[in-house]
Design an enzyme around this catalytic site. Sequence first.
Site, PDB file in Angstrom:
ATOM      1  N   CYS A  79       9.976  -1.478  31.173  1.00 26.76           N
ATOM      2  CA  CYS A  79       8.726  -2.211  30.445  1.00 26.76           C
ATOM      3  C   CYS A  79       8.758  -3.695  31.089  1.00 26.76           C
ATOM      4  O   CYS A  79       9.455  -4.386  30.525  1.00 26.76           O
ATOM      5  CB  CYS A  79       8.734  -2.025  29.019  1.00 26.76           C
ATOM      6  SG  CYS A  79       7.439  -2.732  28.098  1.00 26.76           S
ATOM      7  N   VAL A  80       7.503  -4.208  31.444  1.00 28.16           N
ATOM      8  CA  VAL A  80       7.445  -5.430  32.032  1.00 28.16           C
ATOM      9  C   VAL A  80       7.315  -6.287  30.578  1.00 28.16           C
ATOM     10  O   VAL A  80       7.717  -7.513  30.764  1.00 28.16           O
ATOM     11  CB  VAL A  80       6.385  -5.746  32.950  1.00 28.16           C
ATOM     12  CG1 VAL A  80       6.102  -7.128  33.416  1.00 28.16           C
ATOM     13  CG2 VAL A  80       6.530  -4.921  34.292  1.00 28.16           C
TER      14      VAL A  80
END
Length: 342
Positions: A190-191
């Site tokens: 997850c960025v």
Amino acid sequence: MIFLASMSIFNFCHRFVPCLADPARRSSLGLKAALVLLHIVYAGILFLFDSDLIEKTKQKPWSYTGLYLLLFVATLIQYFVTSCSSPGYVLDAMRDVNEKSSLFRKASMMSKQPASSKNGSLAITVEGSQSERNIPGSNVTSWTKLVLDLYPPGTSVRTLTCSFCNVEQPPRAKHCHDCDRCVLQFDHHCVWLGACIGWGNHCRFWWYIFEETALCIWTGILYITYLKANISRAWWKDVIMILLLVTLSFALIFLLLLLIFHSYLILTNQTTYELIRRRRIPYLRGIPERVYPFSEGVCRNLYKFCCARSSIYSLERLPTAMELEDKSRPYTCLGFLTCRCC
């Protein structure tokens, strides 16, 4: 001079905040600061324009707006808890297994007790037909042997060894190139969180999405309520509120789809990586699309996901051919009556 001054400022910041020296951590901290600022902007403008909300909150702290602020704080806390939690790394699991094996070996040698004694047996949770494996003191099962037992007989160790970490990967594990580590039950990186989602924090990630979705819905309702009551008093306020409401609607659609998608993954005991790359994963390549090899029914999947998480690393073995054949059978009325789907 300006360049030298800026360099000295950067060096001063790096000295007192070492994490800023890493570009990846800087970008992660920047994204986290942007997300927190975005939340503050949406809630701040709402309370800044609508003075009635502040008065209601002061008079009745546990009223409608008070619960909204409580959800606002809880969502941000859940965000940081999820981003700071470990997804469960393969290297940590291997070290844990090796440490327990060496400790048991030393204890068994000192006490000279038989390997089957209950005082020294090491339990490693392996999901499948066997829930536990007792490791004898005289013939301690290594990490390599443990991982090979999770695969069909005849599997080569070379095909299981990660070329980056040089560790044997159990089923459902994958090397994350962003974190540069192998993750147990890898889902995705997850960025916005700046962390991997895997075995250790997938449940926290789902709760964060759920709280974020609820917060977006509640914020949208408050925005619409304000616009209905004050639509023609100040045009510039209306323009700002409408623009924020439109962007909030796009974010809400994305969050709803993400929440539904991960709920489906939980109910079927899948990961995002397994669903998207199903044809490229060796142990899923020959399995039909609608067969979920790791699913144990909706109820058991929910229980394992929500309640059965612990500090003990859980490793899932690959199902046998008979189990896959049983899972590929179509559902009948008798299957529903016997709660086969659960």
